[in-house]
Scaffold this motif. Structure first.
Motif, short mmCIF file in Angstrom:
data_model
loop_
_atom_site.label_atom_id
_atom_site.label_comp_id
_atom_site.label_asym_id
_atom_site.label_seq_id
_atom_site.Cartn_x
_atom_site.Cartn_y
_atom_site.Cartn_z
N ASP A 33 37.85 25.57 -35.04
CA ASP A 33 36.91 25.32 -33.95
C ASP A 33 36.03 24.11 -34.23
N SER B 78 29.48 26.77 -28.48
CA SER B 78 30.35 27.91 -28.73
C SER B 78 31.28 27.66 -29.93
N ASP B 79 31.71 26.41 -30.10
CA ASP B 79 32.56 26.08 -31.26
C ASP B 79 31.78 26.25 -32.56
N ALA B 82 31.53 29.90 -33.27
CA ALA B 82 32.82 30.41 -33.75
C ALA B 82 33.05 30.14 -35.23
N PRO B 207 26.75 30.68 -25.27
CA PRO B 207 27.48 30.69 -26.55
C PRO B 207 26.92 31.80 -27.42
N ARG B 208 27.75 32.47 -28.21
CA ARG B 208 27.32 33.62 -29.00
C ARG B 208 26.86 33.22 -30.40
N GLY B 212 27.62 35.00 -34.05
CA GLY B 212 28.27 34.23 -35.12
C GLY B 212 27.44 34.25 -36.41
N ASP B 228 36.22 31.38 -30.90
CA ASP B 228 35.53 31.65 -29.63
C ASP B 228 36.56 31.68 -28.51
N SER B 230 37.51 30.46 -25.51
CA SER B 230 37.38 29.43 -24.47
C SER B 230 38.62 29.41 -23.59
N TYR B 283 33.58 32.55 -23.57
CA TYR B 283 32.78 32.15 -24.73
C TYR B 283 32.25 33.30 -25.56
N GLU B 284 32.86 34.49 -25.41
CA GLU B 284 32.60 35.53 -26.40
C GLU B 284 33.36 35.14 -27.68
N LEU B 285 33.14 35.88 -28.75
CA LEU B 285 33.85 35.62 -29.99
C LEU B 285 34.91 36.69 -30.21
#
Lengths: 350, 350
Positions: A33, B78-79, B82, B207-208, B212, B228, B230, B283-285
């Motif tokens: 990622d 989000s990346d 992740a 974004p989580r 993370g 993530d 996406s 965008y959940e993990l």
């Protein structure tokens, strides 16, 4: 070809990749990622990004895809050079039409990698997406500099000498030649010998990383402001003048241009100084040095097999005085007085 | 408006800007050739970039300009989530048509800043350029993580439990609703209450980052792979399977979807699981945890006021066995056996 296969094809199986070296500081490169990098303890990060858009910044008629990649990386690295920093890592975001030939995109990445490797920079990540029309390439570069050691635009002071690191105007002249020839993007070797350096300046510019590092390592207090010449000397001198709150005077007859540029300008009835001041994309550096250190700085460059040219001086901007406002003045050869220089350079939203 | 005035307008005079805080680590922000940042000693950098292209990634018919900015920042953040890292700094490269309204671009930057500030990220630089047609926004994010502490795709092991951090499919369902309604990009409040969470998932994803960070701080050896979502759960599970050399089994009836999604799916004769597996942009993990730590990880999330859902398991990929190849299998509710799940998700170059 699917997107993952494309990314693999664009990035892998390259003969030498900087990120393979242990000292590259790359813990995790392309493929997850995000990339994971090991910065050098005690250094600051110097980060910048630059976008090149087809038909705005480049035309496939004057550049090969390899040139486009090389120049996209070079122009981003040039921002790092302009801080006196050392480039280390880069990310490449590409938006390309679905109809793009994988071979052309591979050539684009050949150029990106060639320039990155030349300047010790690891390509560690990026993104590929489709676009409705035309290529857009965004390169983000992360460099390192000693804490507090970056050279800013705002550090010019009255009394400073203004210098540049190389002849100007070549890129603009090269572009004009290539456009007039009907857009010849073939090998540079096929061009007339006297034109080749101009076409090279347009297609394969070199960021002045070494010059920036020499300046950053100079005696503390020696150097003033620094900027790279992406938009022409006039525009860059204006940026220093505005950021530092000073008046910059440039002397037309001290601004170096190459013999090839002079010849081509004569043949095409053009003023070479106009290309130097307003052409842009030369990626030399323009900076200021405290007057008492000017000779020492010139020697430092000579010892490194390089050269700087002193092209002007910095005066205070006297508030309220018509002559003393922030700005840039040009004194042409043989003239007694200077004339104000406009800020023009390429303006995307004018 | 000239380019410099535009950049000033887009970036300055904001009520709160993270980079103004001393702990932001920003020595030089927007306005010079590059930004200068102070990384935290002993940490690694986690860097990624993401491009959003008009009419490929978004349509102004389903999103306001503020949404577009928010989502561009969210997808890049989000990346970083992740990897289990903490986002710190961002650069924004914008290519926009010359005809763009400065007010719309200002709204785009409102969204970029709103999302960045929500997640403690300083916007420290970028580039603005004109484009022949359509917007392209590239956001590069630089985060930090403890040395060796980043969570990689390649760390799944046979026996791991597979979990996700929230219900899926909302973004795809929201997009479908907005497109069917003829593209309504007005305030979310004007939408029917039961649709609002779906439209929000499409327009203003989160974004989580916290999830993370919880995972990265878990007991060493507890967590396996992390990614993530996406491109839809199927595609992301495939990425983990390929990077880790394993087989991932997902159980359809364990994959959470919201009540609103279930209702809308029923009303529009759609399979909610299809959106969860192939919709993307939630965008959940999705991650894996060693089986013996699964309950402990669930408690850790509960104590933090969050939740994880266990949706599958990891098996070894037995080379040469037809059943044991790297890949993803789905066991639907009531079924005795699994069926192979295709990797599909959005493919830019298929």
């Amino acid at each position: 070809m699917d997107e993952f296969a494309l990314i693999r094809m664009l990035n892998r199986s390259r003969s030498t990749v900087v990120s393979d070296h242990p000292e590259s500081g790359v813990s995790v490169g392309i493929g997850d990622d995000a990339a994971v990098l090991r910065p050098t303890g005690g250094k600051e990060l110097v980060v910048s990004c630059d976008t090149m858009v087809e038909s705005v910044h480049f035309k496939p008629e004057t550049m090969t895809y390899e040139d486009i990649g090389y120049k996209a990386m070079a122009s981003s690295l040039s921002d790092i050079a302009a801080m006196g920093a050392e480039p280390r890592w880069a990310l490449v975001a590409l938006a390309a039409p679905r109809s793009s030939s994988p071979e052309r995109l591979r050539e684009l990445y050949d150029g990106l990698y060639a320039c990155a490797e030349r300047y010790g920079t690891s390509i560690v990540g990026g993104d590929t997406a489709s676009s409705p029309s035309g290529l857009t390439v965004t390169v983000t570069v992360i460099g390192e500099a000693g804490a507090g050691g970056s050279l800013l635009r705002s550090a010019a002071k009255a009394g400073d000498a203004v210098f540049i690191t190389g002849p100007l105007g070549g890129s603009a002249a090269g572009l004009r030649f290539l456009l007039e020839r009907g857009g010849l993007a073939g090998p540079l070797e096929e061009l007339p010998e006297r034109i080749r350096p101009l076409a090279r300046a347009h297609r394969l510019p070199e960021p002045r990383i070494d010059a920036g590092r020499l300046l950053a390592r100079a005696k503390p207090g020696m150097c003033g402001a620094l900027n790279d010449i992406s938009d022409g000397l006039a525009s860059e001198a204006w940026e220093i003048a505005e950021a530092s709150g000073v008046q910059v005077t440039l002397y037309g007859d001290r601004i170096p241009v190459s013999d090839e540029l002079r010849d081509y300008a004569a043949a095409s009835a053009h003023d070479p100084l106009d290309w130097a001041l307003y052409g842009g994309e030369d990626y030399e550096l323009v900076g200021t040095v405290r007057q008492e250190y000017a000779a020492e700085l010139a020697s430092t460059f000579e010892r490194a097999g390089k050269r700087i040219w002193f092209v002007g001086e910095v005066d205070s901007a006297v508030t309220g005085s018509a002559d003393g406002k922030v700005g840039v003045t040009l004194v042409r050869a043989g003239a007694d007085a200077g004339v104000p220089v406009g800020k023009r350079g390429y303006n995307h939203f004018a």
